[in-house]
Design a protein around this motif. Structure first.
Motif, mmCIF file in Angstrom:
data_model
loop_
_atom_site.group_PDB
_atom_site.id
_atom_site.type_symbol
_atom_site.label_atom_id
_atom_site.label_comp_id
_atom_site.label_asym_id
_atom_site.label_seq_id
_atom_site.Cartn_x
_atom_site.Cartn_y
_atom_site.Cartn_z
ATOM 1 N N ASP A 131 -1.098 -10.080 11.309
ATOM 2 C CA ASP A 131 -1.745 -11.313 11.733
ATOM 3 C C ASP A 131 -2.877 -11.714 10.784
ATOM 4 O O ASP A 131 -3.160 -11.027 9.797
ATOM 5 C CB ASP A 131 -2.283 -11.151 13.157
ATOM 6 N N ALA A 132 -3.563 -12.787 11.131
ATOM 7 C CA ALA A 132 -4.627 -13.345 10.297
ATOM 8 C C ALA A 132 -5.789 -12.376 10.088
ATOM 9 O O ALA A 132 -6.550 -12.520 9.129
ATOM 10 C CB ALA A 132 -5.146 -14.643 10.909
ATOM 11 N N ASP A 133 -5.924 -11.367 10.955
ATOM 12 C CA ASP A 133 -7.001 -10.395 10.775
ATOM 13 C C ASP A 133 -6.687 -9.390 9.659
ATOM 14 O O ASP A 133 -7.513 -8.534 9.347
ATOM 15 C CB ASP A 133 -7.320 -9.671 12.084
ATOM 16 N N ALA A 134 -5.509 -9.490 9.056
ATOM 17 C CA ALA A 134 -5.135 -8.656 7.908
ATOM 18 C C ALA A 134 -4.550 -9.568 6.826
ATOM 19 O O ALA A 134 -3.356 -9.532 6.534
ATOM 20 C CB ALA A 134 -4.138 -7.580 8.325
ATOM 21 N N PRO A 135 -5.401 -10.415 6.217
ATOM 22 C CA PRO A 135 -4.902 -11.357 5.213
ATOM 23 C C PRO A 135 -4.425 -10.652 3.949
ATOM 24 O O PRO A 135 -4.787 -9.498 3.688
ATOM 25 C CB PRO A 135 -6.126 -12.228 4.920
ATOM 26 N N GLN A 136 -3.633 -11.362 3.188
ATOM 27 C CA GLN A 136 -3.078 -10.828 1.948
ATOM 28 C C GLN A 136 -4.164 -10.229 1.053
ATOM 29 O O GLN A 136 -3.964 -9.177 0.439
ATOM 30 C CB GLN A 136 -2.337 -11.946 1.214
ATOM 31 N N SER A 137 -5.299 -10.862 1.005
ATOM 32 C CA SER A 137 -6.368 -10.443 0.092
ATOM 33 C C SER A 137 -6.833 -9.002 0.305
ATOM 34 O O SER A 137 -7.246 -8.340 -0.646
ATOM 35 C CB SER A 137 -7.557 -11.389 0.207
ATOM 36 N N ILE A 138 -6.741 -8.479 1.533
ATOM 37 C CA ILE A 138 -7.246 -7.110 1.759
ATOM 38 C C ILE A 138 -6.306 -6.042 1.208
ATOM 39 O O ILE A 138 -6.693 -4.879 1.110
ATOM 40 C CB ILE A 138 -7.567 -6.825 3.249
ATOM 41 N N PHE A 139 -5.098 -6.418 0.816
ATOM 42 C CA PHE A 139 -4.137 -5.466 0.266
ATOM 43 C C PHE A 139 -4.050 -5.536 -1.261
ATOM 44 O O PHE A 139 -3.334 -4.759 -1.875
ATOM 45 C CB PHE A 139 -2.741 -5.718 0.852
ATOM 46 N N GLU A 140 -4.760 -6.479 -1.865
ATOM 47 C CA GLU A 140 -4.673 -6.668 -3.307
ATOM 48 C C GLU A 140 -5.275 -5.485 -4.055
ATOM 49 O O GLU A 140 -6.310 -4.942 -3.655
ATOM 50 C CB GLU A 140 -5.353 -7.980 -3.705
ATOM 51 N N HIS A 141 -4.624 -5.113 -5.143
ATOM 52 C CA HIS A 141 -5.019 -3.916 -5.894
ATOM 53 C C HIS A 141 -6.444 -3.995 -6.430
ATOM 54 O O HIS A 141 -7.104 -2.966 -6.580
ATOM 55 C CB HIS A 141 -4.029 -3.624 -7.023
ATOM 56 N N ARG A 142 -6.950 -5.184 -6.659
ATOM 57 C CA ARG A 142 -8.309 -5.318 -7.201
ATOM 58 C C ARG A 142 -9.369 -4.774 -6.243
ATOM 59 O O ARG A 142 -10.505 -4.496 -6.647
ATOM 60 C CB ARG A 142 -8.604 -6.768 -7.568
ATOM 61 N N ASN A 143 -9.012 -4.599 -4.971
ATOM 62 C CA ASN A 143 -9.956 -4.074 -3.974
ATOM 63 C C ASN A 143 -9.976 -2.556 -3.906
ATOM 64 O O ASN A 143 -10.731 -1.992 -3.102
ATOM 65 C CB ASN A 143 -9.596 -4.619 -2.585
ATOM 66 N N PHE A 144 -9.149 -1.899 -4.710
ATOM 67 C CA PHE A 144 -9.008 -0.446 -4.630
ATOM 68 C C PHE A 144 -9.120 0.166 -6.021
ATOM 69 O O PHE A 144 -8.319 -0.156 -6.903
ATOM 70 C CB PHE A 144 -7.650 -0.079 -4.024
ATOM 71 N N LYS A 145 -10.065 1.042 -6.206
ATOM 72 C CA LYS A 145 -10.239 1.708 -7.499
ATOM 73 C C LYS A 145 -8.958 2.466 -7.845
ATOM 74 O O LYS A 145 -8.459 3.245 -7.040
ATOM 75 C CB LYS A 145 -11.431 2.659 -7.438
ATOM 76 N N GLY A 146 -8.421 2.186 -9.023
ATOM 77 C CA GLY A 146 -7.177 2.811 -9.461
ATOM 78 C C GLY A 146 -5.939 2.013 -9.114
ATOM 79 O O GLY A 146 -4.843 2.326 -9.573
ATOM 80 N N GLY A 147 -6.078 0.966 -8.294
ATOM 81 C CA GLY A 147 -4.927 0.174 -7.861
ATOM 82 C C GLY A 147 -4.387 -0.717 -8.965
ATOM 83 O O GLY A 147 -5.143 -1.233 -9.782
ATOM 84 N N GLY A 148 -3.071 -0.901 -8.986
ATOM 85 C CA GLY A 148 -2.442 -1.766 -9.972
ATOM 86 C C GLY A 148 -1.061 -2.217 -9.529
ATOM 87 O O GLY A 148 -0.219 -2.532 -10.348
ATOM 88 N N TRP A 149 -0.823 -2.257 -8.239
ATOM 89 C CA TRP A 149 0.504 -2.551 -7.700
ATOM 90 C C TRP A 149 0.785 -4.041 -7.611
ATOM 91 O O TRP A 149 -0.104 -4.871 -7.613
ATOM 92 C CB TRP A 149 0.674 -1.934 -6.312
ATOM 93 N N THR A 150 2.067 -4.332 -7.488
ATOM 94 C CA THR A 150 2.523 -5.669 -7.137
ATOM 95 C C THR A 150 2.488 -5.757 -5.617
ATOM 96 O O THR A 150 2.899 -4.811 -4.934
ATOM 97 C CB THR A 150 3.963 -5.906 -7.645
ATOM 98 N N LEU A 151 2.007 -6.861 -5.094
ATOM 99 C CA LEU A 151 1.920 -7.060 -3.648
ATOM 100 C C LEU A 151 2.893 -8.155 -3.223
ATOM 101 O O LEU A 151 2.900 -9.241 -3.791
ATOM 102 C CB LEU A 151 0.497 -7.457 -3.252
ATOM 103 N N ASP A 152 3.711 -7.839 -2.238
ATOM 104 C CA ASP A 152 4.596 -8.820 -1.610
ATOM 105 C C ASP A 152 4.179 -8.870 -0.144
ATOM 106 O O ASP A 152 4.137 -7.838 0.527
ATOM 107 C CB ASP A 152 6.059 -8.390 -1.760
ATOM 108 N N TYR A 153 3.855 -10.052 0.344
ATOM 109 C CA TYR A 153 3.213 -10.198 1.650
ATOM 110 C C TYR A 153 3.856 -11.335 2.431
ATOM 111 O O TYR A 153 4.143 -12.395 1.866
ATOM 112 C CB TYR A 153 1.725 -10.489 1.415
ATOM 113 N N MET A 154 4.074 -11.106 3.717
ATOM 114 C CA MET A 154 4.534 -12.163 4.614
ATOM 115 C C MET A 154 3.790 -12.013 5.939
ATOM 116 O O MET A 154 3.944 -11.009 6.649
ATOM 117 C CB MET A 154 6.047 -12.089 4.858
ATOM 118 N N ALA A 155 2.984 -13.010 6.258
ATOM 119 C CA ALA A 155 2.195 -12.984 7.493
ATOM 120 C C ALA A 155 3.099 -13.122 8.716
ATOM 121 O O ALA A 155 4.239 -13.570 8.623
ATOM 122 C CB ALA A 155 1.174 -14.117 7.472
ATOM 123 N N ASN A 156 2.559 -12.759 9.853
ATOM 124 C CA ASN A 156 3.268 -12.891 11.116
ATOM 125 C C ASN A 156 3.486 -14.368 11.432
ATOM 126 O O ASN A 156 2.565 -15.169 11.330
ATOM 127 C CB ASN A 156 2.455 -12.237 12.231
#
Length: 178
Positions: A131-156
């Motif tokens: 849901d909206a309380d978990a927007p795409q932005s919170i899963f983006e790799h830039r928010n995690f030290k060492g992250g570099g993944w591709t993100l595929d996201y589909m909201a509810n």
């Protein structure tokens, strides 16, 4: 301790996408692929589309056969979070995650609990049906030290339980464009 994988064929060759189910539910709550509403003790998910999504992207799919439900509101200690982290740490072939609904919420907590070098191993994150309380932005790799993944996201949206089918169709359409 071995990972609780549904119908594990023993093939853990890389690259593996660990697929995480949604919340558990009694009969009458969530629809299966045929429109029936069975009980989902190990978490709700239409396995087929999630598995097909992983294969479409070249991953060896493994469905974690535990519920994505929170532990009395705590997702850090959810069985889905704990077991996914255990599996990830035991199997270096796991380089991708697919989280549906409750499993998608747990994914944020899994990423938070990973060490920097562990995050470097992850190359794909799929989040479906949050849901909206978990927007795409919170899963983006830039928010995690060492992250570099591709993100595929589909909201509810729409028919919640059929989002994995819609997610797969979108991925198939995007793959044909390339």
């Amino acid at each position: 301790m071995p990972c609780p994988i549904k119908d594990d064929d023993g093939d853990w060759s890389a690259p593996v996408m660990l697929i995480m189910r949604g919340n558990s539910a009694p009969a009458g709550v969530y629809e299966d692929e045929n429109g029936n509403k069975p009980a989902w003790p190990n978490g709700a998910l239409h396995d087929g589309p999630a598995i097909d999504y992983a294969r479409l992207l070249g991953f060896n799919p493994k469905v974690l056969d535990v519920s994505g439900s929170s532990n009395h509101g705590n997702r850090d200690t959810s069985e889905g979070t704990v077991k996914a982290l255990e599996c990830f740490r035991q199997n270096t072939s796991i380089v991708a995650f697919y989280g549906f609904s409750g499993g998608g919420y747990n994914l944020k907590h899994i990423l938070d609990q990973m060490k920097e070098d562990e995050r470097r191993r992850v190359n794909w994150i799929a989040v479906v049906g949050v849901d909206a309380d978990a927007p795409q932005s919170i899963f983006e790799h830039r928010n995690f030290k060492g992250g570099g993944w591709t993100l595929d996201y589909m909201a509810n949206s729409g028919k919640h339980m059929f989002l994995p089918e819609n997610f797969l169709k979108r991925a198939e359409k995007n793959k044909k464009k390339k």
